[in-house]
Scaffold this motif. Sequence first.
Motif, PDB file in Angstrom:
ATOM      1  N   ALA A  96       0.784  -1.084  -0.070  1.00  0.00           N
ATOM      2  CA  ALA A  96       0.088   0.030   0.014  1.00  0.00           C
ATOM      3  C   ALA A  96       0.858   1.273   0.037  1.00  0.00           C
ATOM      4  O   ALA A  96       0.331   2.178  -0.538  1.00  0.00           O
ATOM      5  N   GLY A  97       1.831   1.114   0.968  1.00  0.00           N
ATOM      6  CA  GLY A  97       3.032   2.378   0.939  1.00  0.00           C
ATOM      7  C   GLY A  97       3.545   2.514  -0.444  1.00  0.00           C
ATOM      8  O   GLY A  97       3.586   3.815  -0.973  1.00  0.00           O
ATOM      9  N   ALA A  98       4.048   1.356  -0.983  1.00  0.00           N
ATOM     10  CA  ALA A  98       4.553   1.464  -2.461  1.00  0.00           C
ATOM     11  C   ALA A  98       3.672   1.934  -3.522  1.00  0.00           C
ATOM     12  O   ALA A  98       4.196   2.799  -4.343  1.00  0.00           O
ATOM     13  N   GLN A  99       2.492   1.630  -3.419  1.00  0.00           N
ATOM     14  CA  GLN A  99       1.489   2.030  -4.200  1.00  0.00           C
ATOM     15  C   GLN A  99       0.812   3.317  -4.316  1.00  0.00           C
ATOM     16  O   GLN A  99       0.949   4.298  -5.418  1.00  0.00           O
ATOM     17  N   ARG A 100       1.250   3.874  -3.210  1.00  0.00           N
ATOM     18  CA  ARG A 100       0.957   5.533  -2.816  1.00  0.00           C
ATOM     19  C   ARG A 100       1.956   6.380  -3.490  1.00  0.00           C
ATOM     20  O   ARG A 100       1.697   7.198  -4.147  1.00  0.00           O
ATOM     21  N   TRP A 101       3.323   5.875  -3.279  1.00  0.00           N
ATOM     22  CA  TRP A 101       4.273   6.439  -4.015  1.00  0.00           C
ATOM     23  C   TRP A 101       4.216   6.525  -5.436  1.00  0.00           C
ATOM     24  O   TRP A 101       4.457   7.617  -6.082  1.00  0.00           O
TER      25      TRP A 101
ATOM     26  N   LEU B 187       5.582  10.385   1.941  1.00  0.00           N
ATOM     27  CA  LEU B 187       6.584  10.320   2.910  1.00  0.00           C
ATOM     28  C   LEU B 187       6.344  11.468   3.990  1.00  0.00           C
ATOM     29  O   LEU B 187       6.707  11.534   4.956  1.00  0.00           O
ATOM     30  N   THR B 188       5.373  12.427   3.795  1.00  0.00           N
ATOM     31  CA  THR B 188       5.102  13.338   4.657  1.00  0.00           C
ATOM     32  C   THR B 188       4.229  13.042   5.717  1.00  0.00           C
ATOM     33  O   THR B 188       3.017  12.717   5.348  1.00  0.00           O
ATOM     34  N   PRO B 189       4.276  12.894   6.968  1.00  0.00           N
ATOM     35  CA  PRO B 189       3.422  12.518   7.872  1.00  0.00           C
ATOM     36  C   PRO B 189       1.897  13.388   7.746  1.00  0.00           C
ATOM     37  O   PRO B 189       2.082  14.569   7.641  1.00  0.00           O
ATOM     38  N   GLY B 190       0.763  12.569   7.705  1.00  0.00           N
ATOM     39  CA  GLY B 190      -0.398  13.383   7.733  1.00  0.00           C
ATOM     40  C   GLY B 190      -1.226  13.509   6.072  1.00  0.00           C
ATOM     41  O   GLY B 190      -2.020  13.642   5.983  1.00  0.00           O
ATOM     42  N   VAL B 191       0.040  12.961   5.201  1.00  0.00           N
ATOM     43  CA  VAL B 191      -0.337  13.257   3.879  1.00  0.00           C
ATOM     44  C   VAL B 191      -0.451  11.763   3.167  1.00  0.00           C
ATOM     45  O   VAL B 191      -1.691  11.304   2.766  1.00  0.00           O
TER      46      VAL B 191
END
Length: 220
Positions: A74-79, A104-108
């Motif tokens: 999920a993190g890789a896909q967001r990137w 990688l910005t917290p809250g985003v």
Amino acid sequence: MSSTTPTPPQATLTERRKAETRMEIARAAAGLFVRHGLRATRAEDIAQAAGIAPRTFYRYFATKEEAVAPLYAAGAQRWVEAVRAAPADTSVLRALEHGVRHTLTPGVGVSASSWEWVRTLLRLAEANPSLRRVWAEVCQASERTLGEVLAERGTRTAAEASDDNVAAPEPRFTAAVASAAVRTALEGWAEGDGPVEGPGSPAELALRNLGALRDFPWGA
């Protein structure tokens, strides 16, 4: 005349439910790994925390380590999607930086509190070969997708190429370079006790790595 058979709504709903179940199991596994460690957590414990039967767990994942793959993915896909969403008239490097800031910005991309979970999961991956393999496979899949995204954005224009006589690398190689810059930033951050925002944060480290590659022929 050929026709395309539409996907039945029920099939789409079933796939969505499967994806939701996979993510619920992944969150349960991550929570147990963070609180109790990988060694002390059994697949049966993950199943119980997710509210499913052990046999259901094994329908989705072969091992307990694989259970966190959806979170990594999920993190890789967001990137990758953030890079895809960058304005079309920006350079490849700017699109990559846009992806970093929006992932990688917290809250985003991920809440500030969740970043400590990210740190622990990356540390566990470094310490455990089976979990490290899961992380590596997710990174590799993300790299391939990023290559497709960069190919969609197009390569360097003929005018730019003739100006500096530097041939543009193929999108897959560019994706490998960019992915390595971001991955090593994340892994380096996870090894220490750096903050989640500001100097020493994942975003700042990733942008620094990309900045160090400013002379790389990223493309148009």
